[in-house]
Design a protein around this motif. Structure first.
Motif, PDB file in Angstrom:
ATOM      1  N   LEU A   6      -1.056  41.872  39.827  1.00  0.00           N
ATOM      2  CA  LEU A   6      -0.043  41.034  40.445  1.00  0.00           C
ATOM      3  C   LEU A   6       1.337  41.619  40.174  1.00  0.00           C
ATOM      4  CD1 LEU A   6      -1.341  37.496  39.392  1.00  0.00           C
ATOM      5  CD2 LEU A   6      -1.724  38.667  41.551  1.00  0.00           C
ATOM      6  N   GLU A   7       2.293  41.279  41.033  1.00  0.00           N
ATOM      7  CA  GLU A   7       3.655  41.766  40.870  1.00  0.00           C
ATOM      8  C   GLU A   7       4.606  40.573  40.909  1.00  0.00           C
ATOM      9  OE1 GLU A   7       6.509  45.270  42.693  1.00  0.00           O
ATOM     10  OE2 GLU A   7       4.495  44.976  43.465  1.00  0.00           O
ATOM     11  N   GLY A   8       5.540  40.546  39.979  1.00  0.00           N
ATOM     12  CA  GLY A   8       6.482  39.439  39.935  1.00  0.00           C
ATOM     13  C   GLY A   8       7.710  39.772  39.121  1.00  0.00           C
ATOM     14  N   VAL A   9       8.529  38.754  38.899  1.00  0.00           N
ATOM     15  CA  VAL A   9       9.798  38.912  38.197  1.00  0.00           C
ATOM     16  C   VAL A   9       9.695  38.259  36.824  1.00  0.00           C
ATOM     17  CG1 VAL A   9      12.258  38.361  38.258  1.00  0.00           C
ATOM     18  CG2 VAL A   9      11.051  38.904  40.368  1.00  0.00           C
ATOM     19  N   VAL A  10      10.227  38.938  35.812  1.00  0.00           N
ATOM     20  CA  VAL A  10      10.221  38.401  34.454  1.00  0.00           C
ATOM     21  C   VAL A  10      11.233  37.258  34.378  1.00  0.00           C
ATOM     22  CG1 VAL A  10      10.666  38.914  32.023  1.00  0.00           C
ATOM     23  CG2 VAL A  10       9.542  40.614  33.477  1.00  0.00           C
ATOM     24  N   THR A  18       5.668  39.424  24.337  1.00  0.00           N
ATOM     25  CA  THR A  18       5.207  38.549  25.413  1.00  0.00           C
ATOM     26  C   THR A  18       6.314  38.372  26.438  1.00  0.00           C
ATOM     27  OG1 THR A  18       3.814  37.320  23.875  1.00  0.00           O
ATOM     28  CG2 THR A  18       4.296  36.257  25.956  1.00  0.00           C
ATOM     29  N   VAL A  19       5.943  38.418  27.709  1.00  0.00           N
ATOM     30  CA  VAL A  19       6.877  38.093  28.785  1.00  0.00           C
ATOM     31  C   VAL A  19       6.211  37.067  29.694  1.00  0.00           C
ATOM     32  CG1 VAL A  19       8.164  40.262  28.808  1.00  0.00           C
ATOM     33  CG2 VAL A  19       6.085  40.067  30.169  1.00  0.00           C
ATOM     34  N   VAL A  20       7.039  36.263  30.354  1.00  0.00           N
ATOM     35  CA  VAL A  20       6.533  35.323  31.341  1.00  0.00           C
ATOM     36  C   VAL A  20       6.944  35.854  32.706  1.00  0.00           C
ATOM     37  CG1 VAL A  20       6.551  32.941  32.161  1.00  0.00           C
ATOM     38  CG2 VAL A  20       6.760  33.418  29.720  1.00  0.00           C
ATOM     39  N   VAL A  21       5.943  36.085  33.563  1.00  0.00           N
ATOM     40  CA  VAL A  21       6.178  36.689  34.872  1.00  0.00           C
ATOM     41  C   VAL A  21       5.911  35.641  35.950  1.00  0.00           C
ATOM     42  CG1 VAL A  21       5.496  38.532  36.450  1.00  0.00           C
ATOM     43  CG2 VAL A  21       5.461  38.931  33.978  1.00  0.00           C
ATOM     44  N   LYS A  22       6.898  35.448  36.835  1.00  0.00           N
ATOM     45  CA  LYS A  22       6.756  34.507  37.942  1.00  0.00           C
ATOM     46  C   LYS A  22       6.291  35.275  39.176  1.00  0.00           C
ATOM     47  CE  LYS A  22       9.412  31.127  40.595  1.00  0.00           C
ATOM     48  NZ  LYS A  22      10.753  30.531  40.756  1.00  0.00           N
ATOM     49  N   VAL A  23       5.124  34.914  39.676  1.00  0.00           N
ATOM     50  CA  VAL A  23       4.537  35.587  40.841  1.00  0.00           C
ATOM     51  C   VAL A  23       4.598  34.627  42.022  1.00  0.00           C
ATOM     52  CG1 VAL A  23       2.441  36.604  41.797  1.00  0.00           C
ATOM     53  CG2 VAL A  23       3.014  36.951  39.380  1.00  0.00           C
ATOM     54  N   GLU A  24       5.206  35.079  43.122  1.00  0.00           N
ATOM     55  CA  GLU A  24       5.305  34.257  44.329  1.00  0.00           C
ATOM     56  C   GLU A  24       4.324  34.749  45.380  1.00  0.00           C
ATOM     57  OE1 GLU A  24       9.217  33.879  45.930  1.00  0.00           O
ATOM     58  OE2 GLU A  24       9.813  32.459  44.369  1.00  0.00           O
ATOM     59  N   ARG A  25       3.759  33.803  46.117  1.00  0.00           N
ATOM     60  CA  ARG A  25       2.876  34.167  47.230  1.00  0.00           C
ATOM     61  C   ARG A  25       3.170  33.236  48.395  1.00  0.00           C
ATOM     62  NH1 ARG A  25      -2.302  31.399  47.644  1.00  0.00           N
ATOM     63  NH2 ARG A  25      -2.300  29.577  46.280  1.00  0.00           N
ATOM     64  N   SER A  39       4.597  29.536  43.799  1.00  0.00           N
ATOM     65  CA  SER A  39       4.820  30.428  42.677  1.00  0.00           C
ATOM     66  C   SER A  39       4.030  29.943  41.477  1.00  0.00           C
ATOM     67  CB  SER A  39       6.310  30.504  42.324  1.00  0.00           C
ATOM     68  OG  SER A  39       6.764  29.248  41.884  1.00  0.00           O
ATOM     69  N   LYS A  40       3.708  30.880  40.595  1.00  0.00           N
ATOM     70  CA  LYS A  40       2.967  30.573  39.382  1.00  0.00           C
ATOM     71  C   LYS A  40       3.472  31.498  38.280  1.00  0.00           C
ATOM     72  CE  LYS A  40      -1.692  29.960  37.667  1.00  0.00           C
ATOM     73  NZ  LYS A  40      -3.122  29.969  37.967  1.00  0.00           N
ATOM     74  N   LYS A  41       3.489  30.984  37.052  1.00  0.00           N
ATOM     75  CA  LYS A  41       3.965  31.785  35.924  1.00  0.00           C
ATOM     76  C   LYS A  41       2.776  32.246  35.080  1.00  0.00           C
ATOM     77  CE  LYS A  41       8.350  29.339  35.528  1.00  0.00           C
ATOM     78  NZ  LYS A  41       9.147  28.448  34.670  1.00  0.00           N
ATOM     79  N   TYR A  42       2.803  33.519  34.706  1.00  0.00           N
ATOM     80  CA  TYR A  42       1.757  34.108  33.885  1.00  0.00           C
ATOM     81  C   TYR A  42       2.366  34.663  32.606  1.00  0.00           C
ATOM     82  CZ  TYR A  42      -1.050  34.068  38.170  1.00  0.00           C
ATOM     83  OH  TYR A  42      -1.726  33.685  39.307  1.00  0.00           O
ATOM     84  N   HIS A  43       1.734  34.401  31.467  1.00  0.00           N
ATOM     85  CA  HIS A  43       2.141  35.005  30.197  1.00  0.00           C
ATOM     86  C   HIS A  43       1.441  36.355  30.100  1.00  0.00           C
ATOM     87  CE1 HIS A  43       3.976  31.420  28.124  1.00  0.00           C
ATOM     88  NE2 HIS A  43       3.454  30.889  29.213  1.00  0.00           N
ATOM     89  N   ALA A  44       2.208  37.405  29.858  1.00  0.00           N
ATOM     90  CA  ALA A  44       1.648  38.753  29.818  1.00  0.00           C
ATOM     91  C   ALA A  44       2.044  39.475  28.536  1.00  0.00           C
ATOM     92  CB  ALA A  44       2.118  39.558  31.028  1.00  0.00           C
ATOM     93  N   ASP A  55      13.670  41.785  35.401  1.00  0.00           N
ATOM     94  CA  ASP A  55      12.937  43.018  35.720  1.00  0.00           C
ATOM     95  C   ASP A  55      11.714  42.704  36.575  1.00  0.00           C
ATOM     96  OD1 ASP A  55      14.724  44.442  34.243  1.00  0.00           O
ATOM     97  OD2 ASP A  55      13.392  44.797  32.548  1.00  0.00           O
ATOM     98  N   LEU A  56      11.344  43.672  37.398  1.00  0.00           N
ATOM     99  CA  LEU A  56      10.136  43.577  38.200  1.00  0.00           C
ATOM    100  C   LEU A  56       8.975  44.094  37.364  1.00  0.00           C
ATOM    101  CD1 LEU A  56       9.801  42.624  41.112  1.00  0.00           C
ATOM    102  CD2 LEU A  56       9.735  45.017  41.800  1.00  0.00           C
ATOM    103  N   ALA A  57       7.867  43.353  37.332  1.00  0.00           N
ATOM    104  CA  ALA A  57       6.743  43.751  36.487  1.00  0.00           C
ATOM    105  C   ALA A  57       5.436  43.679  37.263  1.00  0.00           C
ATOM    106  CB  ALA A  57       6.656  42.849  35.261  1.00  0.00           C
ATOM    107  N   ARG A  58       4.558  44.650  37.003  1.00  0.00           N
ATOM    108  CA  ARG A  58       3.192  44.621  37.531  1.00  0.00           C
ATOM    109  C   ARG A  58       2.280  44.298  36.356  1.00  0.00           C
ATOM    110  NH1 ARG A  58       1.716  47.512  42.227  1.00  0.00           N
ATOM    111  NH2 ARG A  58      -0.033  48.437  41.111  1.00  0.00           N
ATOM    112  N   ILE A  59       1.457  43.270  36.530  1.00  0.00           N
ATOM    113  CA  ILE A  59       0.568  42.850  35.452  1.00  0.00           C
ATOM    114  C   ILE A  59      -0.877  42.950  35.907  1.00  0.00           C
ATOM    115  CG2 ILE A  59       2.265  41.374  34.311  1.00  0.00           C
ATOM    116  CD1 ILE A  59       1.055  38.964  35.682  1.00  0.00           C
ATOM    117  N   VAL A  60      -1.762  43.184  34.934  1.00  0.00           N
ATOM    118  CA  VAL A  60      -3.178  43.364  35.234  1.00  0.00           C
ATOM    119  C   VAL A  60      -3.981  42.452  34.317  1.00  0.00           C
ATOM    120  CG1 VAL A  60      -3.409  45.307  33.639  1.00  0.00           C
ATOM    121  CG2 VAL A  60      -5.010  45.085  35.534  1.00  0.00           C
TER     122      VAL A  60
END
Length: 80
Positions: A6-10, A18-25, A39-44, A55-60
């Protein structure tokens, strides 16, 4: 089975490694036929503590690292 990426903004970097990334779809509403943004927030997990807010982040997907962390940072790109 391939891992999801997924790709989103920190939106937060307050936790250690730990960062929290907000992913919009976007999706089409089934009745209104209107495009809706969700949108949903993921802890990465961010081992290097390299990401900052904005920052823009790609998470797996990964194995669980803590109660909330099920994702880890794959790559980074500045959104400035």
């Amino acid at each position: 089975m391939p891992k999801r990426i997924l790709e989103g903004v920190v939106v937060s970097d307050k936790g250690d490694k730990t960062v929290v990334v907000k992913v919009e779809r976007t999706l089409l509403h089934p009745v209104l036929k209107k495009t809706v943004r969700l949108s949903k927030k993921y802890h990465a997990h961010d081992e290097a503590n390299a990401l900052k807010v904005g920052d823009l982040a790609r998470i797996v997907e990964c194995a669980p690292k803590s109660k909330l962390k099920r994702w880890e940072v794959l790559s980074t790109a500045s959104a400035s």
